[in-house]
Write a protein that holds these residues in place. Structure first.
Motif, PDB file in Angstrom:
ATOM      1  N   VAL A 132      45.610  44.341  45.417  1.00 14.63           N
ATOM      2  CA  VAL A 132      45.431  42.918  45.105  1.00 14.63           C
ATOM      3  C   VAL A 132      44.788  42.264  46.315  1.00 14.63           C
ATOM      4  CG1 VAL A 132      46.565  40.731  44.612  1.00 14.63           C
ATOM      5  CG2 VAL A 132      47.341  42.816  43.469  1.00 14.63           C
ATOM      6  N   ASP A 133      43.630  41.652  46.090  1.00 14.75           N
ATOM      7  CA  ASP A 133      42.892  40.964  47.146  1.00 14.75           C
ATOM      8  C   ASP A 133      43.190  39.474  47.087  1.00 14.75           C
ATOM      9  OD1 ASP A 133      41.727  43.298  48.029  1.00 14.75           O
ATOM     10  OD2 ASP A 133      39.854  43.001  46.938  1.00 14.75           O
ATOM     11  N   VAL A 134      43.724  38.962  48.191  1.00 17.77           N
ATOM     12  CA  VAL A 134      43.988  37.530  48.333  1.00 17.77           C
ATOM     13  C   VAL A 134      42.892  36.973  49.233  1.00 17.77           C
ATOM     14  CG1 VAL A 134      45.625  35.769  49.086  1.00 17.77           C
ATOM     15  CG2 VAL A 134      46.462  37.908  48.059  1.00 17.77           C
ATOM     16  N   PHE A 135      41.979  36.234  48.650  1.00 22.55           N
ATOM     17  CA  PHE A 135      40.818  35.737  49.388  1.00 22.55           C
ATOM     18  C   PHE A 135      41.189  34.533  50.239  1.00 22.55           C
ATOM     19  CE2 PHE A 135      39.036  38.294  46.104  1.00 22.55           C
ATOM     20  CZ  PHE A 135      37.828  38.774  46.573  1.00 22.55           C
ATOM     21  N   ALA A 136      40.503  34.415  51.353  1.00 19.25           N
ATOM     22  CA  ALA A 136      40.668  33.274  52.252  1.00 19.25           C
ATOM     23  C   ALA A 136      39.293  32.687  52.513  1.00 19.25           C
ATOM     24  CB  ALA A 136      41.356  33.706  53.546  1.00 19.25           C
ATOM     25  N   GLY A 137      39.237  31.745  53.444  1.00 16.46           N
ATOM     26  CA  GLY A 137      37.953  31.142  53.763  1.00 16.46           C
ATOM     27  C   GLY A 137      37.380  30.369  52.597  1.00 16.46           C
ATOM     28  N   CYS A 138      36.082  30.524  52.363  1.00 16.40           N
ATOM     29  CA  CYS A 138      35.417  29.733  51.323  1.00 16.40           C
ATOM     30  C   CYS A 138      35.845  30.143  49.918  1.00 16.40           C
ATOM     31  CB  CYS A 138      33.900  29.827  51.475  1.00 16.40           C
ATOM     32  SG  CYS A 138      33.220  31.480  51.298  1.00 16.40           S
ATOM     33  N   ASN A 139      36.528  31.268  49.768  1.00 18.51           N
ATOM     34  CA  ASN A 139      37.028  31.697  48.454  1.00 18.51           C
ATOM     35  C   ASN A 139      38.541  31.556  48.334  1.00 18.51           C
ATOM     36  OD1 ASN A 139      34.832  32.861  46.634  1.00 18.51           O
ATOM     37  ND2 ASN A 139      34.344  33.817  48.607  1.00 18.51           N
ATOM     38  N   ARG A 140      39.136  30.727  49.195  1.00 23.54           N
ATOM     39  CA  ARG A 140      40.583  30.573  49.151  1.00 23.54           C
ATOM     40  C   ARG A 140      41.020  30.104  47.764  1.00 23.54           C
ATOM     41  NH1 ARG A 140      38.373  26.669  52.190  1.00 23.54           N
ATOM     42  NH2 ARG A 140      38.796  24.467  51.738  1.00 23.54           N
ATOM     43  N   GLY A 141      42.159  30.624  47.346  1.00 24.61           N
ATOM     44  CA  GLY A 141      42.678  30.317  46.016  1.00 24.61           C
ATOM     45  C   GLY A 141      42.407  31.401  44.999  1.00 24.61           C
ATOM     46  N   LEU A 142      41.531  32.342  45.316  1.00 17.48           N
ATOM     47  CA  LEU A 142      41.196  33.414  44.383  1.00 17.48           C
ATOM     48  C   LEU A 142      42.020  34.656  44.703  1.00 17.48           C
ATOM     49  CD1 LEU A 142      39.461  34.605  42.103  1.00 17.48           C
ATOM     50  CD2 LEU A 142      37.763  35.212  43.843  1.00 17.48           C
ATOM     51  N   VAL A 143      42.598  35.252  43.667  1.00 14.56           N
ATOM     52  CA  VAL A 143      43.344  36.500  43.795  1.00 14.56           C
ATOM     53  C   VAL A 143      42.868  37.445  42.694  1.00 14.56           C
ATOM     54  CG1 VAL A 143      45.633  37.589  43.862  1.00 14.56           C
ATOM     55  CG2 VAL A 143      45.344  35.240  44.696  1.00 14.56           C
ATOM     56  N   ILE A 144      42.482  38.650  43.084  1.00 13.71           N
ATOM     57  CA  ILE A 144      41.962  39.637  42.147  1.00 13.71           C
ATOM     58  C   ILE A 144      42.732  40.945  42.309  1.00 13.71           C
ATOM     59  CG2 ILE A 144      39.965  41.083  41.543  1.00 13.71           C
ATOM     60  CD1 ILE A 144      39.604  38.276  40.608  1.00 13.71           C
ATOM     61  N   ALA A 145      43.150  41.526  41.187  1.00 16.15           N
ATOM     62  CA  ALA A 145      43.816  42.826  41.187  1.00 16.15           C
ATOM     63  C   ALA A 145      42.858  43.883  40.671  1.00 16.15           C
ATOM     64  CB  ALA A 145      45.063  42.784  40.306  1.00 16.15           C
ATOM     65  N   GLU A 146      42.929  45.076  41.267  1.00  6.79           N
ATOM     66  CA  GLU A 146      42.052  46.177  40.879  1.00  6.79           C
ATOM     67  C   GLU A 146      42.870  47.446  40.693  1.00  6.79           C
ATOM     68  OE1 GLU A 146      39.089  46.809  43.820  1.00  6.79           O
ATOM     69  OE2 GLU A 146      38.222  44.802  43.664  1.00  6.79           O
ATOM     70  N   CYS A 147      42.524  48.179  39.658  1.00  5.02           N
ATOM     71  CA  CYS A 147      43.012  49.535  39.492  1.00  5.02           C
ATOM     72  C   CYS A 147      41.806  50.456  39.558  1.00  5.02           C
ATOM     73  CB  CYS A 147      43.739  49.718  38.166  1.00  5.02           C
ATOM     74  SG  CYS A 147      44.314  51.425  37.894  1.00  5.02           S
ATOM     75  N   GLU A 148      41.838  51.416  40.483  1.00  2.02           N
ATOM     76  CA  GLU A 148      40.708  52.336  40.663  1.00  2.02           C
ATOM     77  C   GLU A 148      41.207  53.764  40.514  1.00  2.02           C
ATOM     78  OE1 GLU A 148      37.415  53.517  44.096  1.00  2.02           O
ATOM     79  OE2 GLU A 148      38.249  51.494  44.022  1.00  2.02           O
ATOM     80  N   ARG A 149      40.412  54.572  39.826  1.00  2.00           N
ATOM     81  CA  ARG A 149      40.730  55.991  39.663  1.00  2.00           C
ATOM     82  C   ARG A 149      39.508  56.826  40.025  1.00  2.00           C
ATOM     83  NH1 ARG A 149      43.356  55.800  33.558  1.00  2.00           N
ATOM     84  NH2 ARG A 149      45.222  54.551  34.033  1.00  2.00           N
ATOM     85  N   GLY A 150      39.687  58.134  40.053  1.00  2.00           N
ATOM     86  CA  GLY A 150      38.588  59.050  40.296  1.00  2.00           C
ATOM     87  C   GLY A 150      37.814  59.390  39.052  1.00  2.00           C
ATOM     88  N   ALA A 151      38.157  58.752  37.940  1.00  2.00           N
ATOM     89  CA  ALA A 151      37.506  58.941  36.648  1.00  2.00           C
ATOM     90  C   ALA A 151      37.662  57.628  35.887  1.00  2.00           C
ATOM     91  CB  ALA A 151      38.151  60.098  35.883  1.00  2.00           C
ATOM     92  N   PRO A 152      36.987  57.447  34.749  1.00  2.00           N
ATOM     93  CA  PRO A 152      37.089  56.177  34.035  1.00  2.00           C
ATOM     94  C   PRO A 152      38.535  55.723  33.821  1.00  2.00           C
ATOM     95  CG  PRO A 152      35.345  57.495  33.089  1.00  2.00           C
ATOM     96  CD  PRO A 152      36.013  58.364  34.117  1.00  2.00           C
ATOM     97  N   VAL A 153      38.755  54.418  34.000  1.00  2.00           N
ATOM     98  CA  VAL A 153      40.101  53.842  33.930  1.00  2.00           C
ATOM     99  C   VAL A 153      40.412  53.515  32.469  1.00  2.00           C
ATOM    100  CG1 VAL A 153      41.645  52.056  34.810  1.00  2.00           C
ATOM    101  CG2 VAL A 153      39.778  52.911  36.247  1.00  2.00           C
ATOM    102  N   THR A 154      40.975  54.481  31.770  1.00  4.39           N
ATOM    103  CA  THR A 154      41.298  54.328  30.352  1.00  4.39           C
ATOM    104  C   THR A 154      42.805  54.371  30.151  1.00  4.39           C
ATOM    105  OG1 THR A 154      41.090  56.713  30.002  1.00  4.39           O
ATOM    106  CG2 THR A 154      39.119  55.377  29.637  1.00  4.39           C
ATOM    107  N   ASP A 155      43.235  53.878  28.978  1.00  2.49           N
ATOM    108  CA  ASP A 155      44.660  53.915  28.599  1.00  2.49           C
ATOM    109  C   ASP A 155      45.529  53.381  29.736  1.00  2.49           C
ATOM    110  OD1 ASP A 155      43.877  55.101  26.176  1.00  2.49           O
ATOM    111  OD2 ASP A 155      43.995  57.105  27.046  1.00  2.49           O
ATOM    112  N   LEU A 156      45.217  52.163  30.135  1.00  4.21           N
ATOM    113  CA  LEU A 156      45.837  51.569  31.316  1.00  4.21           C
ATOM    114  C   LEU A 156      47.040  50.712  30.941  1.00  4.21           C
ATOM    115  CD1 LEU A 156      45.630  50.964  34.395  1.00  4.21           C
ATOM    116  CD2 LEU A 156      44.153  49.029  33.788  1.00  4.21           C
ATOM    117  N   THR A 157      48.107  50.853  31.731  1.00  2.46           N
ATOM    118  CA  THR A 157      49.222  49.915  31.652  1.00  2.46           C
ATOM    119  C   THR A 157      48.909  48.758  32.591  1.00  2.46           C
ATOM    120  OG1 THR A 157      50.842  51.647  31.138  1.00  2.46           O
ATOM    121  CG2 THR A 157      51.688  49.576  32.033  1.00  2.46           C
ATOM    122  N   ILE A 158      48.737  47.577  32.020  1.00  6.81           N
ATOM    123  CA  ILE A 158      48.297  46.400  32.773  1.00  6.81           C
ATOM    124  C   ILE A 158      49.517  45.590  33.191  1.00  6.81           C
ATOM    125  CG2 ILE A 158      46.916  44.300  32.687  1.00  6.81           C
ATOM    126  CD1 ILE A 158      45.218  45.690  30.513  1.00  6.81           C
TER     127      ILE A 158
END
Length: 214
Positions: A132-158
């Motif tokens: 989870v990226d918590v942005f600061a500076g000019c993008n403060r207030g934005l939070v983005i979560a990422e799920c990354e795998r070594g292959a396509p991210v399918t059948d994901l529990t969100i």
């Protein structure tokens, strides 16, 4: 990050908008401070320098300048990489990365590029690693979560903290945020979310939406 599963220089990830740092991630003992500088960002193609250091937490609400953050922690950064990226398509993106000397990287970033700054928190949730990226500076207030795998991210529990999916929404790409910060179009996104409701991509197998913790 280069895939080690036969896909070569490609990354596979799905990205989600989050309203704030989730409790699930607050136990990360060493969040990572990241400063990124984009020397090219056109039509989904990007060339980026990134420096990072563990254990430095910024105030996400402070009016921080990325250049000042870069200078303040120049002697704490212990990793730097040069990365080239191609356009994202269906949660897949070409990405080739090479580690370079930290001092050289910092000096190059001081001399050019459009910058972003953020703290990155990491945790294993179920069988997947999430950041989870918590942005600061000019993008403060934005939070983005990422799920990354070594292959396509399918059948994901969100996880329940994911409000809506932004995979493929170029506005949320880091190189876009370096030139068009989130607060300048936040009201447009908020109106879209209110009108359309949460959306989760249907082309990645089965989405399982986790229930909030009791």
């Amino acid at each position: 990050m280069t895939s080690e599963t036969g896909y070569g220089d490609f990354e596979f990830e799905r990205r989600f908008y989050v309203r704030g740092l989730p409790d699930d991630l607050r136990d990360d003992p060493t969040p990572t401070l990241i400063v990124q500088s984009y020397f090219l960002a056109v039509d989904g193609y990007a060339m980026r320098l990134r420096v990072q250091a563990d254990g430095i937490v910024l105030d996400p609400n402070a009016d921080l300048d990325a250049a000042r953050v870069l200078d303040a922690y120049a002697d704490r950064f212990d990793f730097c990489a040069l990365t080239v990226k191609g356009p994202e398509a269906g949660g897949t993106r070409y990405e080739a990365e090479r580690e370079i000397d930290v001092h050289v990287g910092v000096e190059m970033m001081r001399r050019g590029g459009a910058r972003i700054v953020k703290n990155r928190y990491s945790a294993w949730l179920g069988t997947d690693g999430w950041v989870v990226d918590v942005f600061a500076g000019c993008n403060r207030g934005l939070v983005i979560a990422e799920c990354e795998r070594g292959a396509p991210v399918t059948d994901l529990t969100i996880p329940a903290f994911c409000v809506t999916e932004v995979t493929g929404d170029r506005r949320f790409a880091n190189e876009t945020l370096a030139h068009a910060p989130f607060p300048t179009w936040q009201h447009v996104f908020a109106a879209e979310l209110a009108a359309q409701g949460p959306r989760f991509a249907s082309g990645f197998g089965t989405n399982t939406l986790a229930s909030p913790l009791a």
